[in-house]
Design a protein around this motif. Structure first.
Motif, PDB file in Angstrom:
ATOM      1  N   LEU A 130       0.810  -1.213   0.000  1.00 45.14           N
ATOM      2  CA  LEU A 130       0.000   0.000   0.000  1.00 45.14           C
ATOM      3  C   LEU A 130       0.844   1.264   0.000  1.00 45.14           C
ATOM      4  CD1 LEU A 130      -2.741  -0.934   2.647  1.00 45.14           C
ATOM      5  CD2 LEU A 130      -2.768  -1.311   0.184  1.00 45.14           C
ATOM      6  N   ARG A 131       2.055   1.183   0.536  1.00 41.34           N
ATOM      7  CA  ARG A 131       2.879   2.385   0.697  1.00 41.34           C
ATOM      8  C   ARG A 131       3.285   2.989  -0.647  1.00 41.34           C
ATOM      9  NH1 ARG A 131       6.228  -1.937   1.318  1.00 41.34           N
ATOM     10  NH2 ARG A 131       8.266  -1.888   0.274  1.00 41.34           N
ATOM     11  N   LYS A 132       3.238   2.203  -1.715  1.00 44.16           N
ATOM     12  CA  LYS A 132       3.685   2.685  -3.020  1.00 44.16           C
ATOM     13  C   LYS A 132       2.540   3.141  -3.918  1.00 44.16           C
ATOM     14  CE  LYS A 132       7.780  -0.317  -3.099  1.00 44.16           C
ATOM     15  NZ  LYS A 132       8.517  -1.363  -3.864  1.00 44.16           N
ATOM     16  N   LEU A 133       1.322   3.035  -3.440  1.00 45.29           N
ATOM     17  CA  LEU A 133       0.174   3.360  -4.286  1.00 45.29           C
ATOM     18  C   LEU A 133       0.024   4.859  -4.511  1.00 45.29           C
ATOM     19  CD1 LEU A 133      -2.588   0.932  -2.951  1.00 45.29           C
ATOM     20  CD2 LEU A 133      -1.112   0.646  -4.957  1.00 45.29           C
ATOM     21  N   PHE A 142      -8.171  14.496  -5.168  1.00 43.33           N
ATOM     22  CA  PHE A 142      -7.655  14.180  -6.498  1.00 43.33           C
ATOM     23  C   PHE A 142      -8.198  15.200  -7.490  1.00 43.33           C
ATOM     24  CE2 PHE A 142      -8.175  11.788 -10.574  1.00 43.33           C
ATOM     25  CZ  PHE A 142      -6.819  11.723 -10.888  1.00 43.33           C
ATOM     26  N   THR A 143      -7.341  16.082  -7.947  1.00 37.96           N
ATOM     27  CA  THR A 143      -7.711  17.161  -8.852  1.00 37.96           C
ATOM     28  C   THR A 143      -6.914  17.038 -10.150  1.00 37.96           C
ATOM     29  OG1 THR A 143      -5.959  18.603  -8.017  1.00 37.96           O
ATOM     30  CG2 THR A 143      -8.095  18.668  -6.853  1.00 37.96           C
ATOM     31  N   PRO A 144      -7.280  17.818 -11.187  1.00 37.92           N
ATOM     32  CA  PRO A 144      -6.459  17.806 -12.404  1.00 37.92           C
ATOM     33  C   PRO A 144      -4.996  18.157 -12.123  1.00 37.92           C
ATOM     34  CG  PRO A 144      -8.574  18.840 -12.851  1.00 37.92           C
ATOM     35  CD  PRO A 144      -8.527  18.604 -11.370  1.00 37.92           C
ATOM     36  N   ASP A 149       0.621  16.331 -11.792  1.00 34.10           N
ATOM     37  CA  ASP A 149       1.813  16.118 -10.968  1.00 34.10           C
ATOM     38  C   ASP A 149       2.223  14.641 -10.966  1.00 34.10           C
ATOM     39  OD1 ASP A 149       3.772  17.066  -8.864  1.00 34.10           O
ATOM     40  OD2 ASP A 149       2.676  15.560  -7.717  1.00 34.10           O
ATOM     41  N   ARG A 150       1.230  13.736 -10.913  1.00 35.40           N
ATOM     42  CA  ARG A 150       1.542  12.302 -10.905  1.00 35.40           C
ATOM     43  C   ARG A 150       2.150  11.867 -12.245  1.00 35.40           C
ATOM     44  NH1 ARG A 150       2.340  10.612  -6.157  1.00 35.40           N
ATOM     45  NH2 ARG A 150       2.234   8.481  -6.995  1.00 35.40           N
ATOM     46  N   PHE A 151       1.707  12.474 -13.333  1.00 32.52           N
ATOM     47  CA  PHE A 151       2.290  12.170 -14.631  1.00 32.52           C
ATOM     48  C   PHE A 151       3.736  12.661 -14.707  1.00 32.52           C
ATOM     49  CE2 PHE A 151      -2.027  12.129 -17.025  1.00 32.52           C
ATOM     50  CZ  PHE A 151      -2.165  10.787 -16.746  1.00 32.52           C
ATOM     51  N   ALA A 161       0.840   4.727 -18.337  1.00 32.00           N
ATOM     52  CA  ALA A 161       0.852   5.571 -17.137  1.00 32.00           C
ATOM     53  C   ALA A 161      -0.356   5.297 -16.255  1.00 32.00           C
ATOM     54  CB  ALA A 161       0.893   7.047 -17.532  1.00 32.00           C
ATOM     55  N   LEU A 162      -1.526   5.151 -16.855  1.00 37.28           N
ATOM     56  CA  LEU A 162      -2.743   4.962 -16.069  1.00 37.28           C
ATOM     57  C   LEU A 162      -2.846   3.561 -15.481  1.00 37.28           C
ATOM     58  CD1 LEU A 162      -5.319   6.905 -18.273  1.00 37.28           C
ATOM     59  CD2 LEU A 162      -4.362   7.600 -16.072  1.00 37.28           C
ATOM     60  N   LEU A 163      -2.158   2.599 -16.074  1.00 37.51           N
ATOM     61  CA  LEU A 163      -2.128   1.253 -15.501  1.00 37.51           C
ATOM     62  C   LEU A 163      -1.146   1.155 -14.331  1.00 37.51           C
ATOM     63  CD1 LEU A 163      -2.189  -1.062 -18.658  1.00 37.51           C
ATOM     64  CD2 LEU A 163      -4.030  -0.747 -16.993  1.00 37.51           C
TER      65      LEU A 163
END
Length: 273
Positions: A130-133, A142-144, A149-151, A161-163
């Motif tokens: 869970l720590r890496k999720l 969770f915003t645009p 930023d996650r990308f 990327a989404l997988l």
């Protein structure tokens, strides 16, 4: 593989039956399906404890027990958790039976990839996968901007990327394909080429599609069932997933199938730029 909507549906349907019940006994038919903690047997950590609630993180179920023990269950490809009000003889692929004060919960898995780990609740994040999720896509936080930023500066396809569960938790092949179709973006697009407007559209599509999946109680093609053994019906709403070679329901163009990030991907070459 159960994705976020399926796991959330399992959480909801299971919690109705088992919350506040004590686990009286455990039958390990295939002991490898469970894992204890620091030399303590799974049964010793679990038997006699009461289920106080069930949470979800990405594709994981977190079954909270009293005395600060958490069971982390990952369904993997074909895992199921089914509740039975009365005694039920284990089926061929049932690996664990939890006998409760009222009824039983059976963990079954045809492919034998699923696991249930017991560990102290304070360590349930830091000492597990869970720590890496990445973030939860249906949370208000969770915003645009968070998605952007996650990308980061990744130079991979949107599908890859989404997988990636480190980018965003809970997405899988079904809901990635459907989200990209709704956003009107090709799964082959590189992440670092998206405009602010496209990221915003994708963010909205992800949330809309996942919520629709939950409302339909998931997608049942083969193995997935909720805790009551019932199928979901989101399959009836699928626009692209599993429909390669068929006409697009929006524009009529033939849906194309390709291999991306090791997964079969279906998209509309006209609707998704």
């Amino acid at each position: 593989m159960p994705e976020l909507p399926e796991v959330e549906t399992i959480r909801r349907t299971l919690a109705i039956h088992v919350t506040d019940l004590m686990i009286k006994n455990i039958t390990l038919i295939w002991p490898t399906a469970v894992c204890g903690w620091e030399g303590k047997a799974f049964e010793d950590l679990v038997i006699g404890r009461r289920i106080i609630g069930i949470d979800r993180r990405g594709k994981y179920l977190l079954i909270r027990l009293d005395e600060e023990i958490t069971l982390i269950a990952h369904m993997r490809m074909t895992g199921r958790l089914n509740y039975y009000a009365d005694h039920q003889e284990p089926e061929k692929h049932t690996h664990v039976v939890f006998t409760l004060e009222q009824g039983e919960v059976h963990f079954s898995d045809v492919r034998k990839f699923g696991r249930i780990q017991a560990l102290p609740t304070p360590l349930s994040v830091s000492e597990s996968s869970l720590r890496k999720l990445g973030p939860e896509p249906l949370e208000h936080e969770f915003t645009p901007a968070v998605l952007k930023d996650r990308f980061g500066t990744k130079k991979v396809s949107l599908k890859a990327a989404l997988l990636d569960q480190h980018v965003l938790a809970g997405m899988g092949n079904i809901y990635v394909d459907e989200s990209l179709f709704q956003a009107g973006i090709s799964p082959e697009r590189r992440v670092d080429t998206l405009s602010e407007e496209e990221i915003s559209k994708l963010h909205q599509a992800i949330q809309t599609v996942l919520q629709a999946g939950i409302d339909a109680q998931g997608t049942s093609f083969r193995d997935y069932r909720d805790a009551n053994g019932e199928k979901g019906w989101f399959e009836q709403a699928l626009q692209v997933y599993g429909r390669g070679g068929e006409p697009c329901q929006v524009c009529g163009q033939t849906l194309e199938r390709l291999r991306l990030a090791g997964r079969t991907t279906v998209y509309c070459p006209r609707c998704q730029k």
